[in-house]
Each structure stands twice: as C-alpha cells, then as structure tokens.
Design an enzyme around this catalytic site. Structure first.
Site, PDB file in Angstrom:
ATOM      1  CG  ASP A 232      -2.125   0.974   0.982  1.00  0.00           C
ATOM      2  OD1 ASP A 232      -2.062   1.803   0.045  1.00  0.00           O
ATOM      3  OD2 ASP A 232      -3.102   0.914   1.746  1.00  0.00           O
TER       4      ASP A 232
HETATM    5  C1  BGC Z   1      -4.841   3.522   0.043  1.00  0.00           C
HETATM    6  C2  BGC Z   1      -4.970   2.539  -1.108  1.00  0.00           C
HETATM    7  C3  BGC Z   1      -4.757   3.254  -2.412  1.00  0.00           C
HETATM    8  C4  BGC Z   1      -3.379   3.925  -2.388  1.00  0.00           C
HETATM    9  C5  BGC Z   1      -3.042   4.672  -3.652  1.00  0.00           C
HETATM   10  C6  BGC Z   1      -3.552   4.310  -0.027  1.00  0.00           C
HETATM   11  O1  BGC Z   1      -3.567   5.331   0.909  1.00  0.00           O
HETATM   12  O2  BGC Z   1      -4.892   2.819   1.277  1.00  0.00           O
HETATM   13  O3  BGC Z   1      -6.234   1.928  -1.074  1.00  0.00           O
HETATM   14  O4  BGC Z   1      -4.875   2.375  -3.489  1.00  0.00           O
HETATM   15  O5  BGC Z   1      -3.347   4.843  -1.310  1.00  0.00           O
HETATM   16  O6  BGC Z   1      -3.815   5.820  -3.752  1.00  0.00           O
END
Ligand code: BGC
Length: 756
Positions: A232
């Site tokens: 993530d």
């Molecule tokens: C979120 C993800 C997301 C990623 C990219 C993170 O903060 O938890 O779900 O895909 O950011 O934006």
C-alpha cells in the site's frame, strides 16, 4: 505486443537495476530500464472507477484526475449480490483503464466490515467472507477480462483507519482463516489478480509488508498466487525485510534509500541475491502481461453511465415499504414534496484515494421531475444544511409547510461527506441531529413519508424507522445515484439489493464494540469468528434489519427444497446440491436473492448459528417459477482447527436453510456429513474424559483398572459421581495423587500399547 525473454533479461540486468525494478519510479509508475527496452507501467486507483492522475497533477491529492465513470462504491454494489453485474461493472472499469493507459487498477478492496465504524466501509464489500470473496472475484475477473490488471487489497486484516499505518491487528488463527483471509483466498484461487496490495497495519505484531507467512507461505505456497505483491502507498517500514518476506514492489518509491539498501544488503550477505532475482522476475512478468493487450478498446461513456445507473438501481436496498407505498403512482394531480439537500446536492461517493472525477452527475430532483407525469407538482425544499452545525430553523419550517401540503413526501437523508472517509473511523453511527429533527417534524404533518438514504457505512435506523412508510437505502451509489433513485421511487425499476451487512439496533450490540479501535498500538479481535451476523445471531440479539434483508415491489414464495449429496469429504469430492422452487407471487417483475445458510447441529467447537454458503440472484416475471440450484462443496461444512492447523469437517448433522435473509429462512433440511474427524493423539496429558472418549484408549484404560466380577468397571472408573468432578484432570496429574489406582509407569505402558 511486446514479449520478453524474462530469464534472459534477468541475466542481463545489474543488481542495481533489479533493485530499481522493485520500486516505482514515481507515485503511479513502475520503473523501466531503457537500455533493455523494459517499459514502465501505470497503476491507478480503484476501486469503483478510475482516479487516473495525469503527469502534471498533484500526486498526493485527490483532485486533478481524469474524468471517469463513478460506479457505485463497494458498499452499494455489493448490496446487489449480483456477480454478473459486478463483472460487467469490472469490464467497464477495465475498458476505461485501457483508454486512459492504466495497466493495473488498484482494487477491489475486500476487507471484512468488522465494525460499522470503519471509515472505509464504503469501499469494502461485506461483513461476510463468502460474499466478499464471490463479489471480489467477479470484479477481478471483469477488469482482467479486458487485459487490465487488478490489485486485491488491503491484504490483510485492515479493518479500521485508526492508527492504520502502525496498529497491530491481534487476531487468533481461527478467525484469521475463517473470517479475514477466506475472501482473499477465494479471489486468489478463482480469479488470480495480477497483483495483491499488502495492508499498512501489522498482523499479530509484524507489518503486513514484511510478513513472510502472509506474503509467501500462505499467499503463494498455499493458495498459488502467481503475481506481484505491491505495498500500500507508504506501507514499507523496512525495505530489505519486506523484499525478503515476499513484497515485490514498493509504492510510491523511496528513491533516496530503498534500492540502495537492497543492494547493500546483498553485498553484506544479509539478503540473498536470488530473492531480488525473484522479485525482479515477477515485476518483469507483470510488465510483460501488461504489454499483451490485444485489439483496440473503446469506452462508450454513455453506455457506462447506463451501466452505472443500472448498477445503482440493483444495489439499493428497500428496507421497509409499509402498505406498498413504493413505487409511487404519480398522476397529473399528484403533489409530491421532495425534501433534503441531498436531492439536489448528490452524495454519491466517499472521500480519499478512491475519489473519482465523474463524467456526469444525475441529480435526483431533476430526474424525478423529468420522470413525473405532466401536471404532477413536485416541490423541493432543502430542509437542512449539509454541515451538521448549520441547523436552520427556516429551512426546516419551509420543508414542513411543503410536506403538509403534499400527498407524499420523499426525504433524502444521509451522512455528510465529512462524517466518513478514508483516514479516520467514525465515532458513532447516527444520522446528523438536524436531519432527524427534520424527519420528526415532517412525520408530524404527513403520514406518507419515504426516506431515501445516502451513506457509505451503516447508519442506525432503530429510533426513527417506524416514523416512515418506506426506507430506500441507496448507499453511495456513484454518479447515476440520483437517476437510479428516481427510477426506483417512480417504479421504472424495482429495487433488488440485499443487506451485505447487518443494521444493528445499537452500535453497542456489534461484537467488536469493546475492542474497537484498540489502543497503545494494538487492536484485539476478541470477538473471534463472531463477526457481523455471526455475532448478533450467537448472542440472540434483535436487530433493525438482518444480514441479507431487502424488499422489492413483488413477493416471492419458496417451496420444494431438495438436497442431494454426492461423493465424500474424505475422498475430496463431496458435493451437495440444493434446489429450491421460487415463485414470483406478486403482480410486478422482480429479482430475488436466494440465500443458503449452513448450521452445524453438533460440534465439539463453537460454531456460528448459521453461515452463508451459497446465493443466487434470479429475475422473475409475475407468476413465474424457477427451480434455483445452489451448490456446496466440503468447505461449506468445515471449520479451521487450531489443533490440526487445518480445515476440519466433523462428522454429524448439519442444517441447510434456504430463504430470503439470514433471519427469514422458511425451508430447512438436515443432512448427515461424514467428515475427516480430527483424531487428537492421546498422551499422558490427555484428560480422563479424552481417554474415555477415544474407543481404543478407553479400552486400554478400562483393562488397566480391571473389572468387577459382574463385568462393570472397577476402581476409579466405577464411580460416576467422581468422574464428573475429575474427568477434566490430565491422566498424568491423577497418577500423582495417592490411591487413584494408576501410576505414571502404567500410563507409559498404556501409551506404548496405543502406539505412542
Ligand atoms: C490507500 C490505497 C490506495 C493507495 C493509492 C492508499 O492510501 O490505502 O487503497 O490504493 O493509497 O492511492
């Protein structure tokens, strides 16, 4: 179409280049290697539409993304219980990804809704792992069917936003397997997402990003995942530990440090070069996959808006419909009062990384006016301000006058955007007070009040539902939410959603209540497997609306449940096929979600009262009947044993119950399953009861104590009353007591006889 010889490339890449492939080149791109013709690929959010930020956009914000169809968010779409529909939405997202040059869509998110308070519940599917897995797989299949990858997220046990980058989700082995991992396992085994996104949090003390058991032993070795694990955004704490655990791609890249650390660790001999080769190989395979797109794909945005509207209609859950007030039969003389700011200021998606820049926006009020018959009067009053503090007496008074003057009032209520978002959890599940005061005032002057709800996570309805004639829960249903609500209210379509999460009477009734969101860096999943309806049912709690509930504009009759068993669990081919005859008994067409739950009627371990094990959505014309098949395999009867560290089916009686919700199951049949009973080895530490429950051990023990002349057991085993008191003593402890008639040496002899 580019194909690479991955093995050849690995042999040509330097260690530094391989390390650079294991992190992005910027916020949304992987790294390329120009000298070898390895291109970079593009990743973009996800999950209910694209958030593709062009190069010049600010890469951390949520503004500046290209227009894309905003489909219903997961909490809405999942309420459709419709795998075919979810697949179609996935295909449309995939087509838009193709036209925007996106190679991997960062979704779907299938974390379990452990608490109604989780700030990202609007992005997640359900409190139930079977539904999460089935709909997650449909979304992955749909997107990938057009040659675009997905990222199944957030793996694993990311069920809250509070302290999400550090908190340790402390969860026992059994709920981990049965509740939190089961949906992920299903999607991996059935849909093979191109990538899996690891969660921010720790799982039992170890960051998910560097959890070898999660990322390698389970995901790859046990479930057969073949793709890339991506972090993530910002989930990597220790890059070297992460790559060693199986995390291939760090996003966004820590350009100043990560690759250099990997290179240094290999140089120092603390990281095996082969591990870096493996991660780089998987990255090359991902890049290669993304280059295989065949043909030209066109995204017809009008068509996608139509799909979004259909999906929003099929996702709305009709919670209540007293005297069939819905659909509204408007005539040229009708006077309809539309009340509530959300009727003209749509609330249709959640905040954070999933926020889509919609291609257009249906406004419910406009759509109702467009669809109403000529002559019908449709008034509008905002009734409340969207910021809870701006309770406006004048707005309320004006709405009450309009309501008093109307035949019927449709009140659009919901959560303001500020109440729920990625990044924080809610502290309660109430609608804002100014909205409830408005509802009270309207209900006092008009008996025909229909409430349309827009909220991403569940809201409490217990205190006010009886003041309404109907409640249509639309969730956050995407850019066509307003049009869909109008279609449903006026009977152009019938709602067919079912609750994918229970609506409890009170937040305090939810089983995670005492352990959410934890403190001091830990959240203890003390409720174990009793999550969602498993918890409410086990505690026998009344709820406002149960899991699986949802009405429509017709009624269905259930009859003729037949259950057939074939194969055997031990042979690995047990199949249980249930069929049920469902008839549309009303005068309108409608869709029914036929649900099958399994209950273990006898078990040596705690089991939920019932668990969803199959479902099917069927569309029936008035009077039409259909025989609906629902198939189960052995896994429908299994629990995760913390003794065997494996799935176990205990032999015994199980109930198969079929019906329209978890608490409305008119048809039941009992089946007897022959399982793979877990034989716990008998040791000196086994209790007297355990020795006596095992036929061979019991015979040996009885022989050791001997028998009376009449053949009855002698000594200790003769005294039934004493046995009830000391039955839970390990045999070795009894042997230490004087006068018990057994000693350690005898136990050792018995164990030898038993083959120990
Ligand atoms: C979120 C993800 C997301 C990623 C990219 C993170 O903060 O938890 O779900 O895909 O950011 O934006």
């Amino acid at each position: 179409m580019t194909t690479f010889d991955v093995a050849q490339l690995i042999s040509e890449l330097t260690l530094e280049e391989k390390a650079s492939l294991c992190q992005g080149s910027d916020f949304w791109h992987t790294a390329g290697v120009e000298r070898l013709g390895i291109p970079r690929i593009t990743l973009s959010d996800g999950p209910h539409g694209l958030r593709m930020q062009p190069d010049e956009a600010d890469h951390v914000g949520i503004s500046g993304s290209l227009p894309a169809t905003c489909f219903p968010t997961a909490s809405a779409l999942s309420s459709s219980w419709d795998v075919e529909l979810v697949h179609r939405v996935g295909e449309a997202i995939g087509r838009e990804a193709r036209t925007q040059g996106v190679d991997v869509v960062l979704g779907p998110g299938i974390n379990i809704k452990r608490s109604p308070l989780c700030g990202r519940n609007f992005e997640y599917v359900s409190e139930d792992p079977l539904l999460s897995g089935a709909l997650g797989a449909a979304m992955v299949d749909g997107i990938q069917s057009v040659g675009v990858g997905t990222s199944l997220k957030h793996y694993a046990v990311n069920n809250q936003e509070t302290d999400r980058l550090r908190v340790s989700a402390d969860v026992d082995e059994r709920p981990l397997r049965e509740i939190y991992l089961k949906g992920f396992e299903h999607v991996i085994r059935h849909a093979q997402p191109w990538t899996v996104m690891c969660a921010y949090n720790k799982v039992n003390g170890t960051y998910a990003s560097q959890h070898r058991w999660l990322l390698t032993d389970l995901l790859r070795d046990e479930w057969g995942f073949e793709g890339v694990v991506v972090s993530d955004w910002g989930a990597v704490d220790d890059r070297v530990a992460a790559v060693a655990a199986g995390l291939d791609l760090e996003m966004p890249p820590n350009l100043a440090e990560s690759a250099a650390r990997i290179v240094a660790a290999v140089g120092a001999g603390t990281l095996d070069h082969a591990v870096v080769d493996l991660a780089a190989t998987r990255m090359l395979q991902l890049v290669e996959r993304s280059q295989q797109k065949a043909g030209i794909v066109v995204a017809d945005m009008d068509d996608h808006h139509r799909i979004a509207r259909e999906a929003a209609r099929d996702s709305a859950v009709l919670l209540r419909n007293v005297e069939n007030i819905l659909p509204l039969h408007l005539s040229p003389t009708s006077r309809l009062a539309v009340v509530g700011e959300f009727a003209r200021t749509a609330r249709y998606q959640g905040a954070g990384s999933s926020q889509v820049n919609p291609t257009r926006l249906d406004i419910a009020l406009d759509e109702i006016r467009r669809l109403a018959p000529e002559g019908a009067e449709v008034t509008f009053s905002p009734g409340f301000g969207i910021v809870p503090s701006d309770v406006d007496e004048a707005l309320r008074a004006e709405a009450v006058v309009a309501a008093d003057d109307a035949d019927t009032v449709v009140v659009f209520l919901g959560l303001p955007a500020s109440a729920e978002s990625e990044g924080f959890d809610r502290s309660h599940m109430e609608l804002p007070a100014n909205q409830l005061e408005l509802l009270d005032a309207i209900a006092a002057v008009n008996e025909r009040v229909v409430v349309v709800l827009a909220n991403g996570s569940a809201v409490r309805v217990a205190d006010w539902k009886d003041r309404t004639s109907a409640i249509l829960e639309c969730w956050l249903s995407g850019q066509a939410a307003g049009g869909a609500a109008a279609d449903l209210l006026l009977g152009i379509a019938a709602p067919s959603g079912r609750l994918a999460e229970t609506l409890p009477l009170r937040l305090e009734d939810s089983s995670s209540f005492l352990n959410f969101p934890g403190d001091s860096g830990h959240v203890r999943y003390g409720e174990g497997i009793f999550v969602g309806y498993r918890g409410y049912d086990a505690a026998g709690q009344e709820v406002s609306y149960p899991f699986g509930h949802g009405l429509t504009y017709t009624t269905f009759d259930y009859a003729d449940l037949a259950v057939d068993l074939a194969g055997s669990y031990t042979g690995g081919d047990l199949s249980v096929s249930a069929t049920v005859r469902v008839t549309n008994t009303g005068s309108l067409a409608g869709k029914e979600v036929v649900q099958l739950y399994v209950r273990a009627l006898e078990s040596s371990v705690a089991r939920p009262v019932r668990e969803l094990m199959a479902f099917a959505k069927v569309s029936l014309e008035p009077g039409e009947s259909r025989t609906v098949p629902l198939m189960l395999d052995g896994s429908a009867f299994a629990y995760w044993s913390v003794v065997a560290h494996d799935w176990v089916v205990e032999s015994g009686r199980f109930e198969i119950a079929v019906g329209r919700s978890s608490r409305d199951l008119p048809l039941r049949r009992e089946v007897v399953i022959v399982g793979s009973d877990l034989r716990v080895p008998i040791t000196a530490d086994s209790t007297l009861e355990e020795w006596l429950a095992d036929p061979t051990a019991a015979a040996a023990l009885r022989a050791a104590f001997g028998t009376n002349p009449d053949g009855s057991p002698a000594g200790l085993l003769a005294d039934e009353d004493l046995l009830t008191v000391i039955g839970n003593f390990p045999l070795s402890r009894l042997a230490a007591f004087p006068g018990m008639g057994i000693d350690r040496a005898t136990i050792d002899v018995l164990l030898k006889e038993l083959g120990g």
